[in-house]
Design an enzyme around this catalytic site. Structure first.
Site, PDB file in Angstrom:
ATOM      1  CE1 TYR A 207       5.476  -7.023   0.749  1.00  0.00           C
ATOM      2  CE2 TYR A 207       7.135  -8.644   1.348  1.00  0.00           C
ATOM      3  CZ  TYR A 207       5.834  -8.208   1.361  1.00  0.00           C
ATOM      4  OH  TYR A 207       4.868  -8.974   1.971  1.00  0.00           O
TER       5      TYR A 207
ATOM      6  CD  GLU B   9       4.607  -3.314   7.152  1.00  0.00           C
ATOM      7  OE1 GLU B   9       3.423  -3.348   7.521  1.00  0.00           O
ATOM      8  OE2 GLU B   9       5.314  -4.343   7.107  1.00  0.00           O
TER       9      GLU B   9
ATOM     10  CG  ASN C 277       1.010  -4.774  12.517  1.00  0.00           C
ATOM     11  OD1 ASN C 277       0.743  -5.918  12.864  1.00  0.00           O
ATOM     12  ND2 ASN C 277       2.229  -4.324  12.414  1.00  0.00           N
TER      13      ASN C 277
ATOM     14  CD  GLN D 101       5.239  -5.249  12.249  1.00  0.00           C
ATOM     15  OE1 GLN D 101       4.929  -4.576  13.237  1.00  0.00           O
ATOM     16  NE2 GLN D 101       5.209  -6.572  12.265  1.00  0.00           N
TER      17      GLN D 101
ATOM     18  CG  HIS E 200       3.011  -4.069   3.212  1.00  0.00           C
ATOM     19  ND1 HIS E 200       3.986  -4.984   2.869  1.00  0.00           N
ATOM     20  CD2 HIS E 200       2.470  -4.520   4.361  1.00  0.00           C
ATOM     21  CE1 HIS E 200       4.000  -5.951   3.775  1.00  0.00           C
ATOM     22  NE2 HIS E 200       3.097  -5.690   4.702  1.00  0.00           N
TER      23      HIS E 200
ATOM     24  CG  HIS F 179      -1.760  -5.451   6.508  1.00  0.00           C
ATOM     25  ND1 HIS F 179      -1.189  -4.694   7.496  1.00  0.00           N
ATOM     26  CD2 HIS F 179      -0.752  -6.231   6.008  1.00  0.00           C
ATOM     27  CE1 HIS F 179       0.103  -4.997   7.586  1.00  0.00           C
ATOM     28  NE2 HIS F 179       0.397  -5.927   6.706  1.00  0.00           N
TER      29      HIS F 179
HETATM   30  C1  GLA Z   1       2.980  -7.467   7.421  1.00  0.00           C
HETATM   31  C2  GLA Z   1       2.914  -8.415   8.541  1.00  0.00           C
HETATM   32  C3  GLA Z   1       3.591  -9.694   8.185  1.00  0.00           C
HETATM   33  C4  GLA Z   1       3.051 -10.263   6.893  1.00  0.00           C
HETATM   34  C5  GLA Z   1       3.150  -9.237   5.820  1.00  0.00           C
HETATM   35  C6  GLA Z   1       2.520  -9.742   4.554  1.00  0.00           C
HETATM   36  O1  GLA Z   1       4.184  -6.841   7.348  1.00  0.00           O
HETATM   37  O2  GLA Z   1       3.444  -7.902   9.731  1.00  0.00           O
HETATM   38  O3  GLA Z   1       3.412 -10.624   9.199  1.00  0.00           O
HETATM   39  O4  GLA Z   1       1.709 -10.604   7.065  1.00  0.00           O
HETATM   40  O5  GLA Z   1       2.541  -8.038   6.204  1.00  0.00           O
HETATM   41  O6  GLA Z   1       2.894 -11.034   4.237  1.00  0.00           O
END
Ligand code: GLA
Length: 384
Positions: free
Chosen positions: A215, A351, A113, A323, A213, A139
């Site tokens: 998705y 996250e 973050n 997050q 991270h 990050h």
């Molecule tokens: C994190 C951030 C987002 C974005 C993603 C990658 O989750 O909080 O704002 O930057 O990574 O795109």
């Protein structure tokens, strides 16, 4: 999912490899359950460094992990009828990970973050980190842990199989003080859970906030947006942000806002509510203050259910924050693993972490790690 059903699925996983073929990059994410993870060549970085892809499977869950960034390149789960899909966004080749990836599947560090202005003061010394997200450091900076090649060792331990990933981040790397020795264990349990154990030690006082991270799209990557997924987060408060997504320091109630996920609701339900915080994030991109706080053992914090496939994921963690990022910056400018274009909202991240910008907020739980201490964090994903 009951143990018996997962065991049954695990038993059929070897013959079901073909089911996954159309959904995963290479036909290999089906190592026999309970067996030692297998290694294959994935690609070479520009400097010639070899990157491996490891495949492992256990309890009906299959996973592929890259030595580059500790990236979960695919995560395959059965649906209600036992049909597998890759539920994590990514690519089928190394070049796209290097050139395009918004942290798909990656291990994030040294500080997950944002850190405001890329600067913080520790024991009276100011440190400056690379800025890679507007005025902030995100990050771990321009070459965070997501862009490093990790040392990977497979293990089999009782009913568990897994990978131990190690990386030593040098003193001063990306502006952070102290050489940080990091160990991350990815374990697939006999019941098909994916457990992440993070450990780190340092040679000088530093700050650490490690996360993953991935998705997720429980209907399968490339299948469209995730707005129908029903999400529950055990958090009565969140950390509102400024226009650059840095926490204001306030812990605000979620009640009456789009951030109220205390009862399960579709991710898309309130994503178009014109709330100032939603506008800042172009959706949800916020840290939730988990009701349970920091715990010694992982406590349940999230349930997410995808109605069409019937897949459900639960997350438990020792961390105090989460997050939730609703894939807002995916913009249709590239295609993913199965060749389908990723558009806004086609995946979401959960996250587990300490709060963003903690080094600049003394009221937040501390992220300082000192020599002699061990940083520990555990997150468990279970699937049904
Ligand atoms: C994190 C951030 C987002 C974005 C993603 C990658 O989750 O909080 O704002 O930057 O990574 O795109």
């Amino acid at each position: 999912m009951t143990t018996s059903r997962r065991t049954l699925l695990a038993a059929t996983a070897t013959t079901a490899g073909t089911l996954a073929a159309g959904l995963s990059a290479a036909p290999a994410a089906h190592a026999a359950p309970g067996r030692r993870p297998a290694r294959e060549f994935f690609g070479r970085l520009a400097d010639g460094t070899r990157v491996d892809r490891w495949t492992l499977a256990n309890g009906g869950t299959r996973m592929a992990v890259l030595s580059y960034g500790g990236i979960v390149q695919s995560l395959e789960l059965p649906d209600l009828r036992g049909r597998y899909a890759n539920v994590s966004l990514g690519f089928d080749n190394l070049e796209d990970y290097v050139a395009l990836s918004p942290y798909f599947g990656a291990l994030i560090g040294r500080y997950g973050n944002r850190i405001a202005g890329g600067t913080f003061t520790l024991d009276g010394t100011a440190y400056q980190l690379p800025l890679n997200n507007g005025p902030n450091s995100l990050h771990g900076g321009t070459q965070g842990f997501d862009k490093r090649v990790w040392d990977v060792e497979p293990f089999v331990s009782g009913p568990d199989v897994g990978l131990t990933l190690r990386y030593v981040s040098g003193d001063g790397e990306m502006g952070y003080p102290g050489a940080l020795s990091v160990r991350v264990d990815y374990t697939l349990t006999g019941g098909g859970d994916w457990r992440i154990d993070y450990r780190a030690t340092t040679t000088r006082p530093t700050v650490v906030n490690l996360t993953s991270h991935v998705y997720f799209n429980l209907a399968g990557e490339g299948s469209g947006d995730v707005y129908d997924h029903e999400l529950r987060i055990a958090a009565a408060r969140y950390t509102p942000v400024d226009a650059t997504l840095i926490p204001t320091g306030e812990l605000a109630p979620v009640a009456g806002t789009p951030f109220d996920f205390r009862r399960s609701k579709p991710i898309g339900a309130d994503i178009r509510v014109s709330h100032p915080q939603v506008l800042f994030g172009q959706g949800i991109d916020h840290n939730f203050v988990l009701d349970k706080g920091i715990t010694r053992t992982p406590d349940n914090i999230v349930t997410v259910h995808e109605p069409r496939s019937g897949r459900t994921m639960r997350i438990a963690t020792t961390e105090p924050g989460l997050q939730f990022y609703s894939g807002n910056f995916l913009d249709g400018s590239f295609a993913g693993t199965s060749g389908r274009v990723y558009r806004q909202g086609d995946g979401f991240c959960l996250e587990t972490q300490h709060y963003p910008d903690s080094p600049n907020h003394p009221s937040f739980p501390t992220t300082v790690l000192r020599p002699g201490e061990t940083y520990r964090s555990t997150t468990v994903h279970s699937f049904a």
